[in-house]
Design a protein around this motif. Structure first.
Motif, short mmCIF file in Angstrom:
data_model
loop_
_atom_site.label_atom_id
_atom_site.label_comp_id
_atom_site.label_asym_id
_atom_site.label_seq_id
_atom_site.Cartn_x
_atom_site.Cartn_y
_atom_site.Cartn_z
N UNK A 426 0.76 -1.12 -0.03
CA UNK A 426 -0.07 0.07 -0.01
C UNK A 426 0.86 1.08 0.05
N UNK A 427 1.97 1.37 0.80
CA UNK A 427 2.84 2.42 0.65
C UNK A 427 3.51 2.54 -0.47
N UNK A 428 3.87 1.62 -1.27
CA UNK A 428 4.53 1.46 -2.48
C UNK A 428 3.51 2.30 -3.54
N UNK A 429 2.53 1.67 -3.62
CA UNK A 429 1.31 2.24 -4.66
C UNK A 429 0.87 3.67 -4.15
N UNK A 430 0.81 3.80 -2.94
CA UNK A 430 0.62 5.23 -2.57
C UNK A 430 1.57 6.39 -3.29
#
Length: 452
Positions: A426-430
């Motif tokens: 989730x952090x990566x795609x955010x």
């Protein structure tokens, strides 16, 4: 390893000469000397990889509360990627890709993850698979030159359950066992028809492969029968066995491969992370003729390539694979979305984000959470090219959209294992999609992903 005929195209003349000399020396080296030399080098490469993992990630065993995989293994919780000193996820999300690149703030754990020994490459298996396969079949899938790198608590459960599209009433038909040549018939003789049973037999049959074969140019101590499809895709799922892709040159640009699950293969229309093969039959033929031998036909001929016949073997294997189903997802309705009466408020908020602000559903629409397409995330806009343990971090190109159904059962994530948890993902795609989610929104999105 690159094919020697490719040397002049891909490396400078001086490096080509050195590499050609090393290849000639390797060709003249007897097997006992090869084993001794590579075993002496093994510890230094293992130390190099462990140092990289520790610098990138929090590798602690920290399971989520009340969340498990299908057979009960805990799902690991929390963000494990370490941030550059002096920054936070909110600060990064507020920056443009150009600023992140110019200030060298892209988190190390978001760069491509190298193979455990990227220069050597080849298939590497987690310890539980090696031990159980040896116990059942007397085959040894260990390598004398390197071991698997990621901790077991960060990998899929082993052995994984098997669900069939044709017999959902039976639940897990593996009975908690690793399916191999020794037990497949007893487990499936009353469930499959003879054609499907023959397909399964072929999927658990070992065939010669680049590192596991009977020649002296191998990485097993003893001559090996080879590798079976279900050695990586254990029980039709994944055990996170890794490899380097056979169709990219030079070696520094080759991706570490995350072994994908075969669950839900019947609803997929592209095969291979980048190859975009149109049928699983095409993929099976490609693996046997080329990928098993690093894309080098001469090696395949010398080491014992097994060319499968399309009508009576490849098709049978594909027919069984098409029966592999996703585990039950009791909170989802017939449209693949949350049933309001079964879901928590956080999960429902996460679903709204998934189909809205977070933009996940653009590539991962319900009910199976794939668009059966490929997408280029252009992650290279966040960093400058650099070498990482023999792997050049550069543009990845378009990658297949894999289904997200039962995603909690398939860590680690992305095509090369660089993301250890769903919170990391989730952090990566955010950042990559520039979604600007706040902390609570990210937690809700993870809660939704855990229901799929």
């Amino acid at each position: 390893m690159n094919h020697p005929f490719c040397i002049p195209r891909f490396v400078p003349a001086c490096a080509a000469a050195l590499l050609a000399g090393s290849l000639l020396a390797a060709a003249e080296e007897d097997f006992d000397s090869l084993v001794k030399r590579l075993q002496q080098e093994k510890a230094s490469f293992a130390e190099r990889q462990q140092k990289l993992l520790n610098e990138r990630y929090d590798l602690a065993d920290r399971p989520a509360k009340e969340v498990t995989m299908a057979r009960g293994k805990p799902v690991q919780a929390g963000v494990r990627v370490k941030l550059p000193e002096g920054t936070t996820w909110d600060k990064l999300a507020a920056m443009s890709p150009e600023i992140i690149q110019s200030k060298n703030l892209w988190p190390e754990g978001f760069y491509p993850l190298p193979h455990p020994h990227h220069e050597a490459g080849g298939m590497v298996f987690p310890k539980p698979l090696i031990e159980e396969t040896q116990k059942q079949t007397a085959r040894d899938l260990s390598r004398f030159d390197l071991d698997y790198d990621l901790p077991q608590h960060l990998l899929p459960e082993f052995p994984a359950p098997i669900y069939l599209t044709t017999r959902p009433d039976l639940g897990d038909v593996s009975q908690g066992k690793l399916v191999t040549q020794t037990n497949f018939y007893g487990l499936f003789k009353d469930i499959l028809n003879p054609k499907q049973l023959e397909g399964l037999r072929l999927l658990v049959t070992p065939f010669p492969q680049q590192q596991f074969n009977s020649t002296e140019d191998r990485r097993s101590l003893h001559p090996s029968l080879g590798v079976a499809c279900f050695d990586c895709h254990a029980n039709g799922h994944t055990n996170a066995a890794t490899h380097t892709v056979g169709d990219i040159r030079p070696n520094e640009h080759r991706h570490r491969i995350d072994t994908p699950s075969l669950r839900g293969l019947n609803i997929q229309r592209l095969f291979g992370s980048q190859r975009a093969l149109k049928t699983v039959e095409d993929f099976t033929e490609f693996e046997q003729r080329a990928a098993y031998f690093d894309g080098i036909p001469a090696d395949a001929a010398r080491k014992g390539v097994n060319v499968l016949e399309r009508g009576s073997q490849v098709h049978f294997m594909a027919e069984f694979q098409a029966l592999l189903d996703f585990p039950p997802a009791p909170k989802l309705d017939v449209f693949g979305k949350l049933h309001p009466a079964r879901a928590s408020e956080a999960e429902l908020r996460g679903q709204a984000l998934f189909f809205g602000k977070a933009q996940c559903a653009v590539c991962h629409p319900a009910p199976y959470y794939t668009d059966n397409s490929m997408h280029n995330l252009q992650v290279e806009r966040f960093f400058k090219e650099k070498m990482i343990n023999g792997r050049k971090a550069s543009a990845d190109g378009p990658i297949k959209t894999f289904p997200l159904r039962s995603i909690k059962d398939s860590p680690p994530y992305l095509h090369d294992d660089r993301l250890l948890t769903l919170a990391d993902t989730v952090e990566f795609f955010n950042l990559v999609l520039e979604s600007h989610l706040n902390e609570e929104e990210k937690k809700d999105l993870v809660a939704f992903l855990l229901t799929l």
